[in-house]
Design a protein around this motif. Sequence first.
Motif, PDB file in Angstrom:
ATOM      1  N   ASP A   1       4.268  11.595  -0.083  1.00  0.00           N
ATOM      2  CA  ASP A   1       4.415  10.687   1.064  1.00  0.00           C
ATOM      3  C   ASP A   1       5.502   9.631   0.840  1.00  0.00           C
ATOM      4  OD1 ASP A   1       3.177   9.398  -1.003  1.00  0.00           O
ATOM      5  OD2 ASP A   1       1.578   8.511   0.213  1.00  0.00           O
TER       6      ASP A   1
ATOM      7  N   TYR B   1       6.067  -4.542  -6.126  1.00  0.00           N
ATOM      8  CA  TYR B   1       5.779  -3.471  -5.163  1.00  0.00           C
ATOM      9  C   TYR B   1       4.306  -3.102  -5.273  1.00  0.00           C
ATOM     10  CZ  TYR B   1      10.784  -3.236  -4.539  1.00  0.00           C
ATOM     11  OH  TYR B   1      12.077  -3.565  -4.252  1.00  0.00           O
TER      12      TYR B   1
ATOM     13  N   ILE C   1       6.782   9.209  -7.641  1.00  0.00           N
ATOM     14  CA  ILE C   1       6.401   9.112  -6.233  1.00  0.00           C
ATOM     15  C   ILE C   1       5.579  10.323  -5.847  1.00  0.00           C
ATOM     16  CG2 ILE C   1       8.282   7.658  -5.351  1.00  0.00           C
ATOM     17  CD1 ILE C   1       9.814  10.210  -4.648  1.00  0.00           C
TER      18      ILE C   1
ATOM     19  N   ARG D   1       5.499   7.375  -1.440  1.00  0.00           N
ATOM     20  CA  ARG D   1       4.940   6.141  -1.991  1.00  0.00           C
ATOM     21  C   ARG D   1       4.897   6.235  -3.505  1.00  0.00           C
ATOM     22  NH1 ARG D   1       2.739   2.934   2.057  1.00  0.00           N
ATOM     23  NH2 ARG D   1       2.428   4.157   3.952  1.00  0.00           N
TER      24      ARG D   1
ATOM     25  N   ARG E   1       8.195   0.448   2.738  1.00  0.00           N
ATOM     26  CA  ARG E   1       7.046   1.343   2.657  1.00  0.00           C
ATOM     27  C   ARG E   1       6.183   1.021   1.427  1.00  0.00           C
ATOM     28  NH1 ARG E   1       8.440   7.700   2.815  1.00  0.00           N
ATOM     29  NH2 ARG E   1       9.370   7.110   4.803  1.00  0.00           N
ATOM     30  N   ASN E   2       6.802   0.539   0.389  1.00  0.00           N
ATOM     31  CA  ASN E   2       6.079   0.282  -0.858  1.00  0.00           C
ATOM     32  C   ASN E   2       5.817  -1.200  -1.133  1.00  0.00           C
ATOM     33  OD1 ASN E   2       5.658   2.936  -2.464  1.00  0.00           O
ATOM     34  ND2 ASN E   2       7.716   3.115  -1.598  1.00  0.00           N
TER      35      ASN E   2
END
Lengths: 159, 710
Positions: B450, B472, B447, B452, B533-534
């Motif tokens: 952020d 994802y 990751i 991500r 988020r992903n």
Amino acid sequence: MSDSVSFSVNGVAVHLDVDGDRRLLWALRTELGLTGTKYSCGEGHCGACTVLVDGKPVRSCQKRVRDLKGREVTTIEGLETDGRLHPVQEAFIEADALQCGYCTPGMVMEAVGLLRSEPNPSAERILHAMEHNLCRCGAHPRIVSAVAAAAAAMRGGAG
Amino acid sequence: MSGASPTLPTRRQFLRRMAGGIVVYFSLWDLIGAQEGIEKPAGARPERRDLPRDFNAFIRIGEDGKVTGFTGKIEMGQGPSTVLAQMLADELDAPYDAVELVMGDTDLCPYDQGTWGSNTVRFFGPALRAAGAEARGVLLQLASEQLGVPVERLQAKDGVITDRDNPSVRVGYGALAKGRRIERTLKIIPSIKEFSRFSLMGKQVPRKDSLAKVTGQAKYSADIRLPGMLYARILRPTAHGATLKSLDTAQAEAIRGIRVVRVGDVVAVLHELPDVAEQAVQAIRAEFDAKESALDGKTIYAHLLSKAPEGRIVASGGDIAEGQARSSRRFENTYLNAYVAHVAMETHAALADVRGGKATVWASTQNPFGARDEIADALGFAPEKVRVIVPFVGGAFGGKAMNAQAVEAARLSKEAGCPVQVMFSRQEEFFYDWFRPAALVKVSSGIGPDGRMTFWDYNEYYAGGRGSEQFYSVPNHRTRVHVTDLRGPPGGHPFPTGAWRGPGNSANTFARESQIDVMAAAAGVDPLEFRLRNLSDSRMARVLRTAADAFGWRPAAAPSRRGYGVACASDAGTYVATMAEVDVAADGSVAVKRVLCVQDMGVVMNPTGARLQMEGGIMMGLGYALSEEVSFSGGRVLDENFDTYKIPGFSWMPKIETLFVDNNQLAPQGGGEPAVIVMGAVIANAIFDATGVRMLELPMTADRVKAARA
Ligand code: FES
Ligand code: FES
């Protein structure tokens, strides 16, 4: 080594001349032609073979024919009275408490036995009493609801 | 086996078996073009021939107004006898009670590949509905001629066609079918009903099979009786690959009424009572030569890795090295999955009657036509001399696609000259099961600052590939499947392996969803939030959000000590998100208190049936997550019964909630498997949330959890 054993099955007198060590499950499924009682483990672990002997749930794969002298055996085929389903059977249909149905006869008989001795079991108590009846399809939640519903219906029916 | 498709009964033969009436033939393959979408369990026999192009199912409307659908699919508890009847009745505008399915009889039903992979409603359903719609069209046409009313003015409902302008002018389907022999073949898909016009589909209907099942009248293969039949028990080797060294059957033969029969490598005792046959097989003295094997549950994973081929990349994008360079945190884990048994409550059973050059075999199988061909091969019969009939099947879960018991029964019956039943004991069932393969997944991921995902490097071994492709949005990713089938390469697994409910996807979902949580925890982000988020897949985001609302999920980074877990997946076209709450005791034992499962499976044809599959999947999933692991050593399978191999029981039952996301614009998707595949991951994640301990090996037994905490 043949024994002569008389008992009743679903209200009908039967007489078997067999080796008394034989297990009830196989006598039911062969000589007596009652295939509703199922084999699944043969060692008393799963409850698929459950029948009532004098009103109490018994593993028929473990029960010797010799020990049945003078007793009353009830199988899944003998639960209906006057063509009407037993409230536990009704409740299983109503709650969709089955999938493949293979465990169902044993489950129904175990539940009928339970409700005979305990007409008003808690959910906890139902889980406990049914714990050693196995179901691979995962019908458990609905079986518990069905047993509770049958208990309520039977209490209602008894006035 | 020469000539063009000699094994397929012709249309004429089928029609001859039917009395008069209206018959519509249809071919699943032409209509749906679904061949590539339909998988079969590894280990099932390869197709010997092309699928019949002309038709592989049909429906008939009889002179009594009864509608019958004929299909080679089978009923093993997953509910097709109900949901298919529901679909057919709806499209035909016939009363539900008038519709029956005839299933899994190779003489009456056209060829089918087998019942698995959540395909019945998804692929067979649309074709059946189209045939229903076509038949309805035929009936309207006939009614128009008979009543002298234009079709546009007619209305079909509950098996009766009425003149809208003059409701006393009416005729029933039975009367229309009377004295006719009309055959139609579905060439183009007639328009089937829009969701808004469903009258039975999507509604609750009484199940077709419950009455028989609660009264003990439902017949399974071992319940079929024929005059003069004998029960067989077969001498079994002590270990896989063992060969018979010496044999002494004298004591068995001394038992009254026992016949010892040998056909090829099968040594069997036959008796008119199954329990006496069992005594006799115990009385056989036999020695086997078995190769010692050094493999057990501990050494197996290193062994499997050493035998794994390179495999192939099934998905990739971006550049892993670049993703690694951009990562602020990197994570590398190996996830392990034990061998798991199917353990249907009904053991494999068959009754074979092979006399006069013909064979009739009742068998518990997911694959009646496969069984027919195997039996024909073993007997040296032409396939049309073999009829396989599949009565109710007492659970299968992918485990009843091989037909050893049916072949054995047929060979023994032919030899003995009378009907012979073979029913596996529980011990045989464990020994001959083709287990869910032990599997490994190595994931390396990272990751950025952020929160991500930066890269995803995924290597799957022995799970067979299904569910390995992640969904994802990660810019740099690569997924390699090293073993692309469930059987594995030669020298891999020490015993046969194959499909198990949602093949491969439970191992992949365990690895993927655990790794996602590992990253979320490292980033200090709530695991649901991290997923959203992903994700760019809005269908997946929607099932997750729906689950969170219903569960009452409040965001917190794990471990929050609440024991909450989340996992999501897709399988057979269905999206699933599950949330769970667990308690972990000091001894490491895990109690799952609550499970909430949300599915987006398109239009839900039979909501109760779909819920049953979800509940069943959740209960079954508890097993491979927490306790189920086949133990073996020295080439022997050590588990022989339920005393050592623990499957979930009543006391394990969490509070279960099931929900559907409305997606009525999407055709129905598979529902037999999605709920089961997320259970390993959701419980692992909940255990982490409760304890801060990450479990990387299934099942997560009390001992393993305790050891991991120490
Ligand atoms: S068959 Fe009797 S308890 Fe399992
Ligand atoms: S309904 Fe299949 S085993 Fe219980």
